[in-house]
Enzyme design. Structure first.
Site, PDB file in Angstrom:
ATOM      1  N   HIS A   4      -9.726  37.362 -10.376  1.00 62.53           N
ATOM      2  CA  HIS A   4     -10.377  37.110 -11.944  1.00 62.53           C
ATOM      3  C   HIS A   4     -11.951  37.138 -11.582  1.00 62.53           C
ATOM      4  O   HIS A   4     -12.373  36.371 -10.453  1.00 62.53           O
ATOM      5  CB  HIS A   4      -9.931  35.765 -12.624  1.00 62.53           C
ATOM      6  CG  HIS A   4      -8.613  35.985 -13.068  1.00 62.53           C
ATOM      7  ND1 HIS A   4      -8.205  36.945 -13.986  1.00 62.53           N
ATOM      8  CD2 HIS A   4      -7.607  35.326 -12.933  1.00 62.53           C
ATOM      9  CE1 HIS A   4      -6.923  36.756 -14.448  1.00 62.53           C
ATOM     10  NE2 HIS A   4      -6.394  35.754 -13.573  1.00 62.53           N
ATOM     11  N   LYS A  18      -6.941  45.497 -11.739  1.00 64.62           N
ATOM     12  CA  LYS A  18      -7.066  45.374 -13.345  1.00 64.62           C
ATOM     13  C   LYS A  18      -8.517  45.458 -13.574  1.00 64.62           C
ATOM     14  O   LYS A  18      -8.884  46.330 -14.802  1.00 64.62           O
ATOM     15  CB  LYS A  18      -6.403  44.310 -13.890  1.00 64.62           C
ATOM     16  CG  LYS A  18      -6.318  44.224 -15.516  1.00 64.62           C
ATOM     17  CD  LYS A  18      -5.530  43.166 -16.136  1.00 64.62           C
ATOM     18  CE  LYS A  18      -5.554  43.364 -17.550  1.00 64.62           C
ATOM     19  NZ  LYS A  18      -4.650  42.342 -18.211  1.00 64.62           N
ATOM     20  N   ARG A  23      -0.184  41.017  -9.232  1.00 66.84           N
ATOM     21  CA  ARG A  23       0.231  41.875 -10.441  1.00 66.84           C
ATOM     22  C   ARG A  23       1.483  42.761 -10.010  1.00 66.84           C
ATOM     23  O   ARG A  23       1.393  43.279  -8.899  1.00 66.84           O
ATOM     24  CB  ARG A  23      -0.763  42.447 -11.270  1.00 66.84           C
ATOM     25  CG  ARG A  23      -1.836  41.540 -11.644  1.00 66.84           C
ATOM     26  CD  ARG A  23      -2.827  42.130 -12.748  1.00 66.84           C
ATOM     27  NE  ARG A  23      -3.849  41.537 -13.298  1.00 66.84           N
ATOM     28  CZ  ARG A  23      -5.118  41.470 -12.736  1.00 66.84           C
ATOM     29  NH1 ARG A  23      -5.401  41.881 -11.490  1.00 66.84           N
ATOM     30  NH2 ARG A  23      -5.979  40.548 -13.044  1.00 66.84           N
ATOM     31  N   HIS A  82       5.649  38.726 -14.690  1.00 73.01           N
ATOM     32  CA  HIS A  82       4.386  38.259 -14.650  1.00 73.01           C
ATOM     33  C   HIS A  82       4.104  36.711 -14.508  1.00 73.01           C
ATOM     34  O   HIS A  82       3.007  36.412 -13.961  1.00 73.01           O
ATOM     35  CB  HIS A  82       3.419  38.569 -15.913  1.00 73.01           C
ATOM     36  CG  HIS A  82       2.149  38.395 -15.782  1.00 73.01           C
ATOM     37  ND1 HIS A  82       1.220  39.424 -14.949  1.00 73.01           N
ATOM     38  CD2 HIS A  82       1.386  37.488 -16.402  1.00 73.01           C
ATOM     39  CE1 HIS A  82      -0.117  38.971 -15.262  1.00 73.01           C
ATOM     40  NE2 HIS A  82      -0.003  37.917 -16.025  1.00 73.01           N
ATOM     41  N   ARG A 111       3.208  35.386 -11.044  1.00 77.59           N
ATOM     42  CA  ARG A 111       1.650  34.984 -10.874  1.00 77.59           C
ATOM     43  C   ARG A 111       1.126  33.787 -11.373  1.00 77.59           C
ATOM     44  O   ARG A 111       0.329  33.093 -10.680  1.00 77.59           O
ATOM     45  CB  ARG A 111       0.913  36.399 -11.591  1.00 77.59           C
ATOM     46  CG  ARG A 111      -0.466  36.347 -11.216  1.00 77.59           C
ATOM     47  CD  ARG A 111      -1.077  37.718 -11.973  1.00 77.59           C
ATOM     48  NE  ARG A 111      -2.305  37.739 -12.229  1.00 77.59           N
ATOM     49  CZ  ARG A 111      -3.224  37.916 -11.714  1.00 77.59           C
ATOM     50  NH1 ARG A 111      -3.249  38.447 -10.280  1.00 77.59           N
ATOM     51  NH2 ARG A 111      -4.668  38.112 -11.871  1.00 77.59           N
ATOM     52  N   TYR A 143      -4.824  26.300 -15.624  1.00 77.12           N
ATOM     53  CA  TYR A 143      -4.292  25.624 -14.636  1.00 77.12           C
ATOM     54  C   TYR A 143      -4.898  24.344 -14.103  1.00 77.12           C
ATOM     55  O   TYR A 143      -4.547  23.643 -13.437  1.00 77.12           O
ATOM     56  CB  TYR A 143      -4.122  26.510 -13.320  1.00 77.12           C
ATOM     57  CG  TYR A 143      -3.490  28.058 -13.679  1.00 77.12           C
ATOM     58  CD1 TYR A 143      -2.172  28.015 -14.007  1.00 77.12           C
ATOM     59  CD2 TYR A 143      -4.368  29.003 -13.503  1.00 77.12           C
ATOM     60  CE1 TYR A 143      -1.526  29.199 -14.398  1.00 77.12           C
ATOM     61  CE2 TYR A 143      -3.703  30.174 -13.918  1.00 77.12           C
ATOM     62  CZ  TYR A 143      -2.631  30.424 -14.341  1.00 77.12           C
ATOM     63  OH  TYR A 143      -2.106  31.694 -14.574  1.00 77.12           O
TER      64      TYR A 143
END
Length: 347
Positions: free
Chosen positions: A315, A226, A201, A289, A292, A324
């Site tokens: 994640h 995050k 990020r 962003h 990414r 994706y």
């Protein structure tokens, strides 16, 4: 064991004071006007204490949502980076202004849903407000013992649109990188290359410090992410070589990899140089962003599994990377074809 004491007032009225004593627990008392209510409370309280429910309920009656938010700000938020702290606090402040005066015992799914219905933001933004609130309640349940259950879990999340998947095709990527190389900002090209090759990020990339970079073994450590967990990021190829060159001319007055020109301890601001590069490259509908998204898309098209993509991007679950999945259909087809050939052979 419960005992009930009858009391008479000067006016001649009766009241019933109940005391519940169980070994190992502090005594609980309450007063009622009717004997039947006193007996019901005594039985319910004794049962709740034996089952471990009573004192959690009592805690919920002691604390307001403002108490919860205040403790969350001081104990939980420091685990996140500065940007994430700001975002989480702004969302919880909205809830604090709405339900801050309420005791936790009085905050129900219906009450939360009522306030949610007043929100005018997009479905995706409302969902973030709900998730931030839910996390705060989860901490209050699991870590502090202030509640038995998280009421937000019973609140229906808004229906979200499909996740955005905007990535650069080969031609766009070449044009953007060419424009970045020609930029007057000497850091832009390296930062874009690192963003594309690692999936970091923008805040993670801009916050990098030299003590967390291992150029010899080709990796770096992100301490502030995050989701609040450390992440090891592999470095390879062109990005690693460029970073090695960058290390030779690093500034000695700061640990930041990409310090600002005015304040050495603040990251460089690449917003304007990046926008200029996009304009030169004639690329529309693209944001930082989305670099990414490019990383994730290129990984999917090169046969990476969703679990592998999730690990690279940091994640915790596969939910965020399922967008994706369609890009790896060719890889999935090959896997299925290989399996069929092996089990059925030439039949």
């Amino acid at each position: 064991m419960a005992s009930i004491e009858t009391r008479n007032t000067e006016a001649g009225d009766k009241s019933y004071r109940v005391k519940v004593r169980l070994k190992g627990y502090p005594p609980q008392t309450a007063t009622f006007e009717r004997l039947t209510d006193a007996k019901k409370w005594a039985a319910a309280t004794e049962s709740a204490i034996r089952e471990g429910r009573h004192f959690k309920t009592a805690e919920a009656k002691k604390h307001s949502f403002t108490d919860l938010a205040t403790r969350y700000y001081s104990e939980v938020l420091p685990n996140y980076n500065e940007k994430e702290q700001k975002e989480r606090k702004s969302k919880l402040e909205w809830w604090r202004h709405s339900i801050g005066h309420c005791l936790l015992s009085d905050i129900t799914p219906a009450a939360i849903s009522e306030h949610k219905s007043k929100m005018t933001q997009s479905a995706a933004t409302v969902d973030k407000y709900i998730k931030n609130l839910s996390h705060a309640f989860t901490i209050a349940v699991n870590d502090w013992g202030w509640l038995d259950d998280n009421p937000v879990k019973k609140v229906k999340s808004p229906k979200l649109p499909r996740g955005r998947v905007r990535f650069l095709d080969d031609s766009e990527r070449l044009k953007l990188l060419t424009a970045c190389q020609a930029s007057t900002n000497k850091q832009l090209y390296l930062c874009v290359i690192l963003a594309l090759s690692t999936g970091m990020r923008q805040g993670e990339l801009m916050g990098l410090k030299w003590p967390d970079v291992n150029l010899k073994d080709g990796f770096l450590i992100l301490h502030e992410t995050k989701n609040g967990e450390r992440r090891r990021v592999p470095l390879a190829g062109h990005g690693l070589e460029l970073l090695k060159e960058h290390a030779k001319v690093r500034r000695l007055d700061t640990d930041l990899l990409f310090p600002g020109t005015i304040h050495a301890n603040k990251p460089i601001d690449l917003r304007k140089p990046f926008e200029n590069a996009l304009e030169v490259a004639e690329i529309n509908d693209f944001h930082w962003h989305d670099l990414r998204h490019c990383t994730a898309s290129y990984l999917a098209m090169n046969g990476a599994s969703l679990a592998e993509i999730a690990e690279v991007l940091g994640h915790k679950t596969l939910a965020m990377v399922k967008r994706y999945a369609h890009l790896s259909d060719g890889h999935v087809s090959n896997v299925v074809a290989s399996m069929n050939a092996k089990i059925f052979g030439g039949v």
